[in-house]
Motif scaffolding. Structure first.
Motif, PDB file in Angstrom:
ATOM      1  N   PHE A 152       0.915  -1.193   0.037  1.00 47.58           N
ATOM      2  CA  PHE A 152      -0.037  -0.062  -0.204  1.00 47.58           C
ATOM      3  C   PHE A 152       0.877   1.282   0.097  1.00 47.58           C
ATOM      4  CE2 PHE A 152      -3.150  -2.911   1.347  1.00 47.58           C
ATOM      5  CZ  PHE A 152      -4.334  -2.440   1.172  1.00 47.58           C
ATOM      6  N   ARG A 153       0.309   2.328  -0.418  1.00 44.94           N
ATOM      7  CA  ARG A 153       0.938   3.712  -0.356  1.00 44.94           C
ATOM      8  C   ARG A 153      -0.141   4.492   0.447  1.00 44.94           C
ATOM      9  NH1 ARG A 153      -0.182   3.067  -5.757  1.00 44.94           N
ATOM     10  NH2 ARG A 153      -1.452   5.014  -5.673  1.00 44.94           N
ATOM     11  N   VAL A 154       0.678   5.642   1.169  1.00 44.18           N
ATOM     12  CA  VAL A 154      -0.295   6.207   1.962  1.00 44.18           C
ATOM     13  C   VAL A 154      -0.239   7.776   1.663  1.00 44.18           C
ATOM     14  CG1 VAL A 154       1.899   6.672   3.630  1.00 44.18           C
ATOM     15  CG2 VAL A 154      -0.493   6.859   4.709  1.00 44.18           C
ATOM     16  N   GLN A 155      -1.182   8.643   1.776  1.00 45.69           N
ATOM     17  CA  GLN A 155      -1.394  10.132   1.582  1.00 45.69           C
ATOM     18  C   GLN A 155      -2.221  10.522   2.861  1.00 45.69           C
ATOM     19  OE1 GLN A 155      -3.769  11.097  -1.801  1.00 45.69           O
ATOM     20  NE2 GLN A 155      -3.476  13.108  -1.242  1.00 45.69           N
ATOM     21  N   THR A 156      -1.754  11.609   3.500  1.00 51.25           N
ATOM     22  CA  THR A 156      -2.425  12.258   4.588  1.00 51.25           C
ATOM     23  C   THR A 156      -2.798  13.517   3.989  1.00 51.25           C
ATOM     24  OG1 THR A 156      -0.452  13.139   5.400  1.00 51.25           O
ATOM     25  CG2 THR A 156      -1.229  11.022   6.385  1.00 51.25           C
ATOM     26  N   GLU A 157      -4.031  13.956   4.558  1.00 46.41           N
ATOM     27  CA  GLU A 157      -4.796  15.527   4.303  1.00 46.41           C
ATOM     28  C   GLU A 157      -5.393  15.755   5.645  1.00 46.41           C
ATOM     29  OE1 GLU A 157      -7.649  15.135   1.125  1.00 46.41           O
ATOM     30  OE2 GLU A 157      -6.083  14.202  -0.100  1.00 46.41           O
ATOM     31  N   ASP A 158      -5.415  17.137   5.675  1.00 49.09           N
ATOM     32  CA  ASP A 158      -6.026  18.009   6.952  1.00 49.09           C
ATOM     33  C   ASP A 158      -7.045  19.053   6.058  1.00 49.09           C
ATOM     34  OD1 ASP A 158      -6.920  18.716   9.276  1.00 49.09           O
ATOM     35  OD2 ASP A 158      -4.844  19.077  10.064  1.00 49.09           O
ATOM     36  N   ASP A 159      -8.208  18.803   6.296  1.00 48.08           N
ATOM     37  CA  ASP A 159      -9.190  19.702   5.967  1.00 48.08           C
ATOM     38  C   ASP A 159     -10.206  20.221   6.795  1.00 48.08           C
ATOM     39  OD1 ASP A 159     -11.165  17.781   5.856  1.00 48.08           O
ATOM     40  OD2 ASP A 159     -10.840  17.141   3.937  1.00 48.08           O
ATOM     41  N   ASP A 160     -11.273  20.773   6.442  1.00 45.90           N
ATOM     42  CA  ASP A 160     -12.209  21.361   7.578  1.00 45.90           C
ATOM     43  C   ASP A 160     -13.012  20.398   8.128  1.00 45.90           C
ATOM     44  OD1 ASP A 160     -11.239  24.041   6.881  1.00 45.90           O
ATOM     45  OD2 ASP A 160     -13.015  24.425   5.617  1.00 45.90           O
ATOM     46  N   GLY A 161     -12.935  19.173   7.767  1.00 41.99           N
ATOM     47  CA  GLY A 161     -13.641  18.063   8.287  1.00 41.99           C
ATOM     48  C   GLY A 161     -12.800  17.285   9.075  1.00 41.99           C
ATOM     49  N   GLY A 162     -11.362  17.855   9.431  1.00 36.22           N
ATOM     50  CA  GLY A 162     -10.308  16.917  10.106  1.00 36.22           C
ATOM     51  C   GLY A 162      -9.483  16.275   9.311  1.00 36.22           C
ATOM     52  N   PRO A 163      -8.385  15.536  10.110  1.00 34.96           N
ATOM     53  CA  PRO A 163      -7.514  14.769   9.193  1.00 34.96           C
ATOM     54  C   PRO A 163      -7.921  13.542   8.404  1.00 34.96           C
ATOM     55  CG  PRO A 163      -7.142  14.898  11.361  1.00 34.96           C
ATOM     56  CD  PRO A 163      -8.298  15.653  11.278  1.00 34.96           C
ATOM     57  N   ARG A 164      -7.517  13.217   7.424  1.00 37.05           N
ATOM     58  CA  ARG A 164      -7.815  11.766   6.908  1.00 37.05           C
ATOM     59  C   ARG A 164      -6.550  11.378   6.428  1.00 37.05           C
ATOM     60  NH1 ARG A 164     -11.818  13.888   2.022  1.00 37.05           N
ATOM     61  NH2 ARG A 164     -10.294  15.339   1.011  1.00 37.05           N
ATOM     62  N   VAL A 165      -6.597   9.921   6.361  1.00 29.08           N
ATOM     63  CA  VAL A 165      -5.380   9.235   5.908  1.00 29.08           C
ATOM     64  C   VAL A 165      -6.009   8.331   4.650  1.00 29.08           C
ATOM     65  CG1 VAL A 165      -3.644   7.445   6.206  1.00 29.08           C
ATOM     66  CG2 VAL A 165      -4.198   9.469   8.041  1.00 29.08           C
ATOM     67  N   ARG A 166      -5.228   8.040   3.443  1.00 28.52           N
ATOM     68  CA  ARG A 166      -5.859   7.379   2.514  1.00 28.52           C
ATOM     69  C   ARG A 166      -4.622   6.143   2.228  1.00 28.52           C
ATOM     70  NH1 ARG A 166      -7.736  11.989  -1.211  1.00 28.52           N
ATOM     71  NH2 ARG A 166     -10.008  12.084  -0.368  1.00 28.52           N
ATOM     72  N   PHE A 167      -5.043   4.989   2.426  1.00 27.51           N
ATOM     73  CA  PHE A 167      -4.010   3.981   1.918  1.00 27.51           C
ATOM     74  C   PHE A 167      -4.566   3.314   0.453  1.00 27.51           C
ATOM     75  CE2 PHE A 167      -4.113   3.767   6.508  1.00 27.51           C
ATOM     76  CZ  PHE A 167      -2.786   3.981   7.003  1.00 27.51           C
ATOM     77  N   ARG A 168      -3.381   3.116  -0.253  1.00 29.90           N
ATOM     78  CA  ARG A 168      -3.931   2.644  -1.714  1.00 29.90           C
ATOM     79  C   ARG A 168      -3.151   1.678  -2.176  1.00 29.90           C
ATOM     80  NH1 ARG A 168      -5.612   8.101  -5.463  1.00 29.90           N
ATOM     81  NH2 ARG A 168      -6.990   8.968  -3.793  1.00 29.90           N
ATOM     82  N   ALA A 169      -3.674   0.580  -2.727  1.00 32.77           N
ATOM     83  CA  ALA A 169      -2.997  -0.590  -3.392  1.00 32.77           C
ATOM     84  C   ALA A 169      -3.677  -1.089  -4.645  1.00 32.77           C
ATOM     85  CB  ALA A 169      -2.706  -1.752  -2.470  1.00 32.77           C
ATOM     86  N   GLY A 170      -3.188  -0.815  -5.835  1.00 36.43           N
ATOM     87  CA  GLY A 170      -3.902  -1.422  -7.197  1.00 36.43           C
ATOM     88  C   GLY A 170      -5.332  -0.492  -7.096  1.00 36.43           C
ATOM     89  N   GLY A 171      -6.432  -1.199  -7.291  1.00 35.08           N
ATOM     90  CA  GLY A 171      -7.694  -0.802  -7.303  1.00 35.08           C
ATOM     91  C   GLY A 171      -8.271  -0.525  -5.789  1.00 35.08           C
ATOM     92  N   THR A 172      -7.582  -0.680  -4.589  1.00 34.55           N
ATOM     93  CA  THR A 172      -8.097  -0.793  -3.489  1.00 34.55           C
ATOM     94  C   THR A 172      -7.906   0.514  -2.731  1.00 34.55           C
ATOM     95  OG1 THR A 172      -8.079  -3.178  -3.167  1.00 34.55           O
ATOM     96  CG2 THR A 172      -8.343  -1.890  -1.233  1.00 34.55           C
ATOM     97  N   ARG A 173      -8.692   1.310  -2.098  1.00 33.30           N
ATOM     98  CA  ARG A 173      -8.440   2.411  -1.439  1.00 33.30           C
ATOM     99  C   ARG A 173      -9.128   2.309  -0.170  1.00 33.30           C
ATOM    100  NH1 ARG A 173     -10.599   8.191  -3.068  1.00 33.30           N
ATOM    101  NH2 ARG A 173     -12.569   7.495  -2.143  1.00 33.30           N
ATOM    102  N   ILE A 174      -8.642   2.620   0.901  1.00 32.97           N
ATOM    103  CA  ILE A 174      -9.166   2.670   2.219  1.00 32.97           C
ATOM    104  C   ILE A 174      -8.978   4.059   2.725  1.00 32.97           C
ATOM    105  CG2 ILE A 174      -9.068   1.755   4.645  1.00 32.97           C
ATOM    106  CD1 ILE A 174      -7.792  -0.737   3.338  1.00 32.97           C
TER     107      ILE A 174
END
Length: 86
Positions: A45-67
């Motif tokens: 998996f790869r990871v990406q973090t973001e922080d917006d007005d709704g609070g922080p979120r983290v995305r994990f991605r591998a191929g066509g799967t995104r969590i």
């Protein structure tokens, strides 16, 4: 939508580990707001973090799967809700 991780069992303000199939998020609550301390992807998996007005979120991605993990604070403890797209 995937399973949601409940409040972590750590004292207020202390980092807590929130695990998903895509990886692990270390988070804490400061002043009632969640913060990502670190995010470590599971193998493949790869990871990406973001922080917006709704609070922080983290995305994990591998191929066509995104969590996507959204963080909130409940009684000053970090709580995660995870959604999976295949």
């Amino acid at each position: 939508m995937g399973p949601a991780a409940g409040p972590a069992a750590s004292p207020a303000g202390e980092p807590a580990v929130l695990a998903t199939a895509g990886g692990t998020v270390l988070a804490r609550c400061t002043g009632g707001r969640p913060e990502v301390v670190s995010a470590t992807p599971a193998q493949g998996f790869r990871v990406q973090t973001e922080d917006d007005d709704g609070g922080p979120r983290v995305r994990f991605r591998a191929g066509g799967t995104r969590i996507e993990v959204r963080l909130t604070c409940v009684n000053d403890l970090p709580t995660a809700s995870a959604a999976t797209d295949d």
